[in-house]
Design a protein around this motif. Sequence first.
Motif, mmCIF file in Angstrom:
data_model
loop_
_atom_site.group_PDB
_atom_site.id
_atom_site.type_symbol
_atom_site.label_atom_id
_atom_site.label_comp_id
_atom_site.label_asym_id
_atom_site.label_seq_id
_atom_site.Cartn_x
_atom_site.Cartn_y
_atom_site.Cartn_z
ATOM 1 N N THR A 77 -23.608 -7.944 34.427
ATOM 2 C CA THR A 77 -23.339 -6.506 34.470
ATOM 3 C C THR A 77 -22.142 -6.146 33.593
ATOM 4 O OG1 THR A 77 -24.221 -6.416 36.718
ATOM 5 C CG2 THR A 77 -22.859 -4.572 36.012
ATOM 6 N N ILE A 78 -21.065 -6.921 33.699
ATOM 7 C CA ILE A 78 -19.872 -6.687 32.869
ATOM 8 C C ILE A 78 -20.204 -6.865 31.394
ATOM 9 C CG2 ILE A 78 -17.598 -7.625 32.243
ATOM 10 C CD1 ILE A 78 -17.265 -8.312 35.272
ATOM 11 N N GLY A 79 -20.957 -7.910 31.067
ATOM 12 C CA GLY A 79 -21.324 -8.180 29.671
ATOM 13 C C GLY A 79 -22.164 -7.079 29.069
ATOM 14 N N VAL A 80 -23.155 -6.617 29.820
ATOM 15 C CA VAL A 80 -24.021 -5.541 29.321
ATOM 16 C C VAL A 80 -23.224 -4.241 29.181
ATOM 17 C CG1 VAL A 80 -26.024 -4.099 29.884
ATOM 18 C CG2 VAL A 80 -26.164 -6.573 30.141
ATOM 19 N N ALA A 81 -22.434 -3.908 30.197
ATOM 20 C CA ALA A 81 -21.629 -2.676 30.134
ATOM 21 C C ALA A 81 -20.635 -2.734 28.977
ATOM 22 C CB ALA A 81 -20.899 -2.460 31.457
ATOM 23 N N SER A 82 -20.014 -3.878 28.767
ATOM 24 C CA SER A 82 -19.063 -4.031 27.651
ATOM 25 C C SER A 82 -19.766 -3.890 26.313
ATOM 26 C CB SER A 82 -18.368 -5.394 27.726
ATOM 27 O OG SER A 82 -17.628 -5.507 28.913
ATOM 28 N N SER A 83 -20.950 -4.473 26.200
ATOM 29 C CA SER A 83 -21.697 -4.374 24.944
ATOM 30 C C SER A 83 -22.111 -2.943 24.657
ATOM 31 C CB SER A 83 -22.944 -5.266 25.004
ATOM 32 O OG SER A 83 -22.564 -6.606 25.103
ATOM 33 N N ILE A 84 -22.553 -2.231 25.693
ATOM 34 C CA ILE A 84 -22.925 -0.824 25.518
ATOM 35 C C ILE A 84 -21.703 -0.007 25.110
ATOM 36 C CG2 ILE A 84 -23.675 1.265 26.747
ATOM 37 C CD1 ILE A 84 -25.539 -0.581 28.401
#
Length: 159
Positions: A77-84
């Motif tokens: 979740t953190i990785g996807v949110a950071s990438s977005i």
Amino acid sequence: MSISVKQFYIWVVGWTIFLVLLIIFMQNTNFQDNIENLVIEKRKTFIEILVNNSNNFLMYVIYFPISVFLLLFDLITIGVASSIALDIYGVSKTLSLLPHAILEYPNLLFYSFLSFALFMEVIKNPRISTIKKFFSANYRYYLISYLILIISAFIEGSI
């Protein structure tokens, strides 16, 4: 029954490498095309953030046998949110959350490590007394972790 600093260090390095690789992998995804489908939540208050973070903390305490899966979900979740955020807002706007992340990310790894260490102790000695002894030996760490969680929620609510 107390936790090991060396094991915690290995835990932090391993999961941080996973998160960095995930963010690098996600950078090949173009989120700009799907921006109209993106729903941005309103800014949350300190209390809303604290309740959310407290629930997450309690999940790790109660569901310690699946702590690795909880952490895997949180880091994805953190990785996807950071990438977005990197794709849509850029590096400088994304890094504006760094003061909060500097506290919350290591703390997440810390209390997830406590849960994993408890799970390993229960595997070695599957008794309720093992859980009691672990909490007795490490309750200060749980308190410190929760205090950090409160400070982090305050910082996040102020950003």
